[in-house]
Design an enzyme around this catalytic site. Sequence first.
Site, PDB file in Angstrom:
ATOM      1  CG  HIS A 548     -10.277 -16.787 -16.088  1.00  0.00           C
ATOM      2  ND1 HIS A 548     -10.110 -17.836 -15.398  1.00  0.00           N
ATOM      3  CD2 HIS A 548      -9.722 -15.761 -15.227  1.00  0.00           C
ATOM      4  CE1 HIS A 548      -9.569 -17.574 -14.241  1.00  0.00           C
ATOM      5  NE2 HIS A 548      -9.417 -16.435 -14.074  1.00  0.00           N
ATOM      6  CD  GLU A 549      -8.244 -12.386 -16.107  1.00  0.00           C
ATOM      7  OE1 GLU A 549      -8.803 -11.795 -15.293  1.00  0.00           O
ATOM      8  OE2 GLU A 549      -7.337 -13.309 -15.918  1.00  0.00           O
ATOM      9  CG  HIS A 552     -11.916 -12.876 -12.396  1.00  0.00           C
ATOM     10  ND1 HIS A 552     -12.345 -13.739 -11.222  1.00  0.00           N
ATOM     11  CD2 HIS A 552     -10.867 -13.391 -12.952  1.00  0.00           C
ATOM     12  CE1 HIS A 552     -11.133 -14.620 -11.031  1.00  0.00           C
ATOM     13  NE2 HIS A 552     -10.343 -14.456 -11.731  1.00  0.00           N
ATOM     14  CD  GLU A 609      -8.633 -16.645  -9.993  1.00  0.00           C
ATOM     15  OE1 GLU A 609      -8.496 -16.766 -11.333  1.00  0.00           O
ATOM     16  OE2 GLU A 609      -8.590 -15.344  -9.431  1.00  0.00           O
ATOM     17  CG  ASP A 613     -10.475 -21.575 -14.294  1.00  0.00           C
ATOM     18  OD1 ASP A 613      -9.933 -20.589 -14.944  1.00  0.00           O
ATOM     19  OD2 ASP A 613      -9.775 -22.113 -13.621  1.00  0.00           O
TER      20      ASP A 613
END
Length: 712
Positions: A548-549, A552, A609, A613
């Site tokens: 997830h990070e 980003h 976000e 995800d």
Amino acid sequence: MRNYIYKLSGILLLTAAVAWGQAASPTPTPKTPAGSKKIDPGKTTPAANPAPAAASDADQRPAPKFEIGNLDKTIDPCVDFYQFACGNWIKNNPIPGDQSSWESFGEVYEHNLIVLRQVLEKASVNTPGRSPVQQKIGDFYASCMDEAAANKAGYTPLKPELDRIAAIKDKVQMMELMSRQQLKGPNPLLGFGAGPDLHNAELTTASIDQAGISLPDRDYYLKDDAPTLEIRKAFVEHMKKMFALMGESPEQAAKSADTVLKIETDLAKAFMERTLRRDPKNIDHKMSVTEAEALAPNFHLDRYFAVSGAPAFTELNVGNPDFFKTMNPVIESTPLDAWKTYMTWQMLNTAVSWLSDDFVQEDFKFQQAITGQKELPVRWKRCINATDGALGEALGQPYVDATFGVEGKQRMLKMVDALESSLKHDINDLPWMTEATKKEGLVKLAAIRNKIGYPDKWRDYSKLNIVRGDLLGNIFRANEFESNRQLQKIGKPVDKLEWGMTPPTVNAYYSGSQNEIVFPAGILQPPFFDRTLDDPINMGGIGLVIGHELTHGFDDQGRKFDPKGNLRDWWTAEDGKEFEKRAGCVADEYSSFTAVDDLKLNGKLTLGENTADNGGARIALMALHDLMTQTGQDPNKKIDGFTPDQRFFLGFGRVWCQNTTPELSRMMVRVDPHSPGRWRVNGVVRNMPEFQKAFGCKTGQPMAPENACRVW
């Protein structure tokens, strides 16, 4: 939102740090660019402040973990996977009275509180052999725990600041005092701080931006639907009671409340809408100090900057120029006495959590209208939060020693390497991206800096004076210390070793301006990572968090920053259009999901976000398959009746099991860039053919729509 709506971090979790100066917000109190909210000192004697009482077994909760018993096997996973993965957990884990939501992050956070309490109780014993770190965190915590002293003081610790407000003679003095106040706590009228230069990420620059409202979002002042009107009415009644507690007559308190509401409504009208602020280009307005002063002369920015203690600077970024243009005539047209009332409210609203119990209870009563939380957390929990906020990297040192250590850091680095390798393959294999953009993307991926567990260099608090027995004074000084520390960065190189979260924080973030991912030790434990469980569960938990990070860096806003963290378009025009088309699919998809009652999610607000995800799940599953191949694991071997791929998705679902009050859900739709837990799970799996294969879903079932979305 203010500081005792505890563990909003549990919802505002796994986020992209806003790349233009605001860190991702793990703590309940949103931080200004110059630091966190702050307060004024009171006078208590050290002798009146004993060490806090020891923790009892009743305070402790079992550590959270993954268990098959959390599943509701009466549900078809292809119809509602979230309910399948979380049904029994949801039934068996009602929201505790002192929370407004309950999820994995809250469970881990509560477990961390026990560890932190033990650390702080030991440090708070006033013995000659304490280290400087133990003295600061121990005396801060002991002072905070002295509720009797706070009740005796009432609101008198604020009187020096209130007297300064009352003594203002003109609007130049008003702006000067606002500048001093923003070092201590509130941000009346505007926010001033330091952040990375959007076009030279190596350098820290000054910035000013919109600020000054008390409610969570501009919409609370501007919309007229029934729930909003109820909260606005409750806000006015709350202010009346707060002013009355300071001795104002009912008539004067009502007038004061109306005055504050009018000023804050004027401010809200000038605020940029939250979805627009997600785009860094919309708050990128670098100009000279002279130009900024000419933009809004009634702000008297020359005096504001001069009294702040910031080093001299000639350029700054103005986040929302329209805010300053709009408010400039309002400053002049609003009487000075009205501004004094507003400043008094801002200081009181900042300090209230640490005043006497009558203020605390009234303040919490109003927060209940927003969050639905039933009980105020016990004082030791609030004091741990305060200590972490004031001295996070001092408290983090004994916390890391007790929970994490070097071994944990090395394990995490290996997992990050595996996820980065998967993302590299994903970028290489994207059918819609040209080679030119892929090449640039791989350069950015290779440049991502990984921060795991705790900083390599701890923050130095030696110049911060913590006095045992002076609760508000300690909080006040701690926040002035942090504000000054931030401001002194202006004009200097960015410190690449600095962290935006404290080690005990149950959260993680990616920063576009730093091009880095940060994983505090607080999140690196069950159910996110459990060394006793199989790889699929851990990859579905912490592996997906890592993915997830990393994603980003390539979401709808992260993609606008280059490998060095500069705001630069490195995409070909063709690929940019292809990305936006796919991102639009995700935004539209999530906008169709119901958050609570008749409220739909804001797909544009949550786009970053949701993209992270979806992409994170895909690359985490790829990393799991690579790991199993390398270690010779059987891809068909079942544990508890589930294959490795199925367990991966079950591990993912467990992380987002959640119960939330309707009140908080309604608020979060407006302010939170994350989707609720149900849609963080179902929104992802319905876009993954790998999920449909793992559980044998048929096209057309809810978790297997015909037209799935995919960006990464």
